[in-house]
Scaffold this active site. Structure first.
Site, mmCIF file in Angstrom:
data_model
loop_
_atom_site.group_PDB
_atom_site.id
_atom_site.type_symbol
_atom_site.label_atom_id
_atom_site.label_comp_id
_atom_site.label_asym_id
_atom_site.label_seq_id
_atom_site.Cartn_x
_atom_site.Cartn_y
_atom_site.Cartn_z
ATOM 1 N N HIS A 469 0.809 -1.222 0.000
ATOM 2 C CA HIS A 469 0.000 0.000 0.000
ATOM 3 C C HIS A 469 0.845 1.275 0.000
ATOM 4 C CE1 HIS A 469 -3.339 -2.566 2.069
ATOM 5 N NE2 HIS A 469 -3.279 -2.779 0.769
HETATM 6 C C1 LIG Z 1 0.141 -7.464 -4.854
HETATM 7 C C2 LIG Z 1 -0.803 -6.359 -4.447
HETATM 8 C C3 LIG Z 1 -1.909 -6.662 -3.652
HETATM 9 C C4 LIG Z 1 -2.780 -5.636 -3.281
HETATM 10 N N1 LIG Z 1 -3.948 -5.968 -2.636
HETATM 11 C C5 LIG Z 1 -4.897 -5.011 -2.457
HETATM 12 C C6 LIG Z 1 -6.195 -5.363 -2.002
HETATM 13 O O1 LIG Z 1 -6.514 -6.534 -1.773
HETATM 14 N N2 LIG Z 1 -7.103 -4.361 -1.844
HETATM 15 C C7 LIG Z 1 -6.796 -3.056 -2.089
HETATM 16 O O2 LIG Z 1 -7.661 -2.191 -1.874
HETATM 17 N N3 LIG Z 1 -5.567 -2.706 -2.505
HETATM 18 C C8 LIG Z 1 -4.637 -3.645 -2.740
HETATM 19 N N4 LIG Z 1 -3.420 -3.304 -3.262
HETATM 20 C C9 LIG Z 1 -3.114 -1.870 -3.444
HETATM 21 C C10 LIG Z 1 -3.853 -1.220 -4.606
HETATM 22 O O3 LIG Z 1 -4.036 -2.135 -5.650
HETATM 23 C C11 LIG Z 1 -3.048 0.009 -5.062
HETATM 24 O O4 LIG Z 1 -2.950 0.921 -3.980
HETATM 25 C C12 LIG Z 1 -3.701 0.735 -6.226
HETATM 26 O O5 LIG Z 1 -3.986 -0.148 -7.274
HETATM 27 C C13 LIG Z 1 -2.767 1.858 -6.709
HETATM 28 O O6 LIG Z 1 -3.413 2.565 -7.723
HETATM 29 P P1 LIG Z 1 -2.668 3.724 -8.509
HETATM 30 O O7 LIG Z 1 -3.663 4.283 -9.456
HETATM 31 O O8 LIG Z 1 -2.016 4.627 -7.553
HETATM 32 O O9 LIG Z 1 -1.469 2.999 -9.294
HETATM 33 P P2 LIG Z 1 -1.429 1.683 -10.168
HETATM 34 O O10 LIG Z 1 -2.737 0.968 -10.151
HETATM 35 O O11 LIG Z 1 -0.238 0.926 -9.738
HETATM 36 O O12 LIG Z 1 -1.262 2.230 -11.657
HETATM 37 C C14 LIG Z 1 -0.122 2.853 -12.157
HETATM 38 C C15 LIG Z 1 -0.042 2.525 -13.647
HETATM 39 O O13 LIG Z 1 0.891 3.398 -14.261
HETATM 40 C C16 LIG Z 1 1.690 2.654 -15.153
HETATM 41 N N5 LIG Z 1 2.956 3.376 -15.319
HETATM 42 C C17 LIG Z 1 3.885 3.614 -14.366
HETATM 43 N N6 LIG Z 1 4.895 4.333 -14.866
HETATM 44 C C18 LIG Z 1 4.583 4.578 -16.165
HETATM 45 C C19 LIG Z 1 5.258 5.265 -17.205
HETATM 46 N N7 LIG Z 1 6.415 5.886 -17.009
HETATM 47 N N8 LIG Z 1 4.658 5.310 -18.427
HETATM 48 C C20 LIG Z 1 3.466 4.711 -18.645
HETATM 49 N N9 LIG Z 1 2.798 4.027 -17.678
HETATM 50 C C21 LIG Z 1 3.356 3.976 -16.459
HETATM 51 C C22 LIG Z 1 1.841 1.313 -14.469
HETATM 52 O O14 LIG Z 1 2.273 0.314 -15.356
HETATM 53 C C23 LIG Z 1 0.453 1.107 -13.904
HETATM 54 O O15 LIG Z 1 -0.396 0.486 -14.827
HETATM 55 C C24 LIG Z 1 -2.516 -4.290 -3.654
HETATM 56 C C25 LIG Z 1 -1.414 -3.990 -4.450
HETATM 57 C C26 LIG Z 1 -0.563 -5.012 -4.867
HETATM 58 C C27 LIG Z 1 0.610 -4.665 -5.746
#
Ligand SMILES: Cc1cc2nc3c(=O)[nH]c(=O)nc-3n(C[C@H](O)[C@H](O)[C@H](O)COP(=O)(O)OP(=O)(O)OC[C@H]3O[C@@H](n4cnc5c(N)ncnc54)[C@H](O)[C@@H]3O)c2cc1C
Length: 540
Positions: A469
């Site tokens: 997280h």
């Molecule tokens: C293994 C795991 C288990 C988890 N379990 C849970 C759970 O059960 N319940 C829950 O609520 N949360 C869970 N989480 C946490 C939750 O999924 C994350 O907090 C959330 O998805 C983050 O969202 P975000 O939009 O910040 O980033 P992300 O969803 O990580 O999205 C970022 C995106 O940007 C892309 N990206 C990055 N850099 C670049 C670049 N330079 N150019 C183009 N694209 C790029 C990445 O490839 C990715 O697709 C878990 C996370 C993980 C990894």
């Protein structure tokens, strides 16, 4: 579509897919969504239990590791992140938890107008398609499907009962009027399949002619005209491309990559940028600072009955039976995410709200993502909900293809160590209750020799790991080191916002996906409102 857009969204993750959908809904705006990963075609993305297989799958995961952690004896901790359509919502544990109302009221109290629980609740509701129906806290018909586990399980029932015996009441909704209690998790699934934001938000939006999606494309730099973001540079198939935005560039690349991209583009701590030969556009010490994450200690138990996932998955016959049950009924172990049941509890009754979370999991293994034990087993983990330790994300090189240095600095704050120990004591208290007695043969780890507070802390140091997280590396606020303001605009810039886990002023008290979806929902409204408030829009 040519290379010019109203909005460019970098990252098709939990928040980015929401933005891509909402910003294109009217049909008036031309939006480009750039994602470093590929399409979400792998079967294991869609079968919930497949999440265990994605921990180490380089095709869908950035596979980061932390720098050696000072309080963990120099151990490096795995830091999986989704690199695929849906981002981490395509590889996460599927648990649907929003956090506590008090988390958002705290954000508001820190000066972030528009982020109290009352303010953000409409966005949680708008996102949600709640299986149980609509009420003042829950929504139906939204793009994010939220479902109950497919069936109860005797071990989970015993755990929930044991929690009640230990003073943690049973609850049927961790996202209800109060978070406290023990019960079953709800999951972001539909018909027993993962419901990532790629499924819920992006798939329907991709039918629109005003959304362009580029996959397998690494955004390498934000382009500026003075202090205005005017586009991005990205690499695809070995070539460098430029895309221009007349409206805004929105970073939704997650808590590790959004600050990395800002730093690579000259926005970050000047000394760090100069060290890597990057021209400083704005000296902002907060970019990449203040990283927070949840840290967990996992307790493994040997079970007296062959009713755990270890037993089912340990034999070919069991695997076939589980597969058939899933295929025909959408039930059983294949429908489970990172936990089946859990609890939110207070380690000290004097506290106002829970400070620890338990995940109760129907298998046991030595470490996250490793082989299940060959005997009946289950595990329970404890994590501290509001860590005070703060770490950082810093580029290691001017090369965008090289991952940043990540160091959450787990348990470096005394309060975090104290809460971790109190949480482990509370977990043991639950496990010793009558309801679980018939199922527990022995506690395998930490085991009976680990007894005192000091021994428990040492166990957490040696064996603990992340709950995945990470947040707060482009923190929202009004103080000097805050990176974005309460409308998520990068301070001192025009046409540049961040909308993802990195903007959280403090990590929410629970799993972070739902809050990231809410951030995407709210950001899209703010972006469209601000666009319609410009003199040009008014004149039109
Ligand atoms: C293994 C795991 C288990 C988890 N379990 C849970 C759970 O059960 N319940 C829950 O609520 N949360 C869970 N989480 C946490 C939750 O999924 C994350 O907090 C959330 O998805 C983050 O969202 P975000 O939009 O910040 O980033 P992300 O969803 O990580 O999205 C970022 C995106 O940007 C892309 N990206 C990055 N850099 C670049 C670049 N330079 N150019 C183009 N694209 C790029 C990445 O490839 C990715 O697709 C878990 C996370 C993980 C990894």
């Amino acid at each position: 579509m040519d290379g010019s857009f109203d909005y460019i969204v970098v990252g098709a993750g939990s928040a980015g897919c929401v933005l891509a959908n909402r910003l294109t809904a009217s049909g008036k705006q031309r939006v480009l969504l750039i994602e470093a990963g590929g399409e979400d075609r792998n079967l294991w993305i869609h079968v919930p239990i497949g999440y265990a297989k994605l921990f180490s799958d380089a095709r869908h995961n950035w596979l980061y590791n932390s720098e050696p952690e000072p309080e963990l004896g120099g151990r490096s901790i795995i830091q999986p992140r989704g690199k695929v359509m849906g981002g981490s919502s395509s590889i996460n544990g599927l648990l649907y938890i929003r956090g506590q109302a008090e988390d958002f009221d705290h954000w508001r109290q820190l000066g972030n107008a528009g982020w109290s629980f009352t303010d953000v609740l409409p966005y949680f509701r708008r996102a949600e398609d709640q299986e149980r129906g609509e009420d003042e806290l829950h929504g139906v018909g939204g793009p994010l499907a939220v479902r109950d586990v497919s069936e109860p399980h005797p071990l989970c029932e015993a755990f929930i009962e044991a929690c009640a015996e230990a003073g943690i009441p049973r609850t049927d909704d961790f996202n209800g009027p109060t978070q406290e209690g023990a019960g079953y998790f709800q999951l972001t699934t539909r018909n027993g399949r993962r419901w990532s934001t790629a499924r819920g938000y992006l798939a329907p939006a991709r039918r629109r002619g005003n959304l362009a999606v580029v996959s397998n494309a690494l955004t390498t730099r934000i382009l500026f005209d003075g202090r205005r973001a005017v586009g991005v540079e990205y690499r695809k198939d070995g070539a460098t491309h430029v895309a221009r935005a007349s409206g805004e560039v929105i970073l939704s690349s997650g808590a590790f990559n959004s600050p990395q991209l800002l730093q690579l583009s000259g926005v970050g701590p000047a000394d760090l940028l100069q060290q890597h030969g990057i021209k400083v556009i704005a000296d902002m010490k907060g970019v990449g600072a203040d990283l927070q994450d949840h840290y967990q200690a996992r307790f493994n138990y040997r079970c007296s009955e062959r009713i755990t996932m270890n037993d089912m998955m340990g034999s070919m016959a069991g695997r076939v039976a589980a597969g058939l049950r899933y295929a025909l009924l959408r039930k059983g172990f294949l429908t489970i995410g990172a936990g089946y049941a859990g609890a939110f509890a207070r380690t000290d009754p004097k506290m106002a709200t829970p400070d620890v979370q338990f995940h109760f999991i129907l298998f046991s293994a030595d470490a996250v993502g490793q082989k299940l034990h060959p005997w009946p087993g289950f595990l329970a983990s404890i994590c501290q909900l509001r860590p005070e330790s703060r770490g950082f994300v810093r580029i290691k090189s001017a090369d965008p293809a090289q991952g940043p240095a990540i160091q959450p600095r787990y348990m470096t704050a005394q309060a975090d160590r104290d809460t971790m120990v109190a949480g482990m004591q509370l977990l043991r208290k639950v496990m010793r209750q009558g309801a679980l007695k018939r199922y527990i043969v022995e506690e395998l780890t930490p085991g009976p020799k680990v007894d005192s507070d000091a021994e428990l802390l040492e166990f957490a140091r040696q064996k603990g790991t992340t709950v995945f997280h990470p947040t707060s590396t482009c923190r929202m606020g009004s103080d000097v080191t805050a990176v974005v303001d309460e409308r998520l605009r990068v301070r001192g810039f025009e046409g540049l916002r961040v909308a993802d886990a990195s903007i959280m002023p403090t990590v929410v008290s629970g799993n972070t996906n739902a809050a990231c979806v809410m951030i995407g929902e709210k950001a899209s409204d703010m972006i469209l409102q601000d666009a319609s408030a410009t003199p040009a829009a008014k004149a039109a």
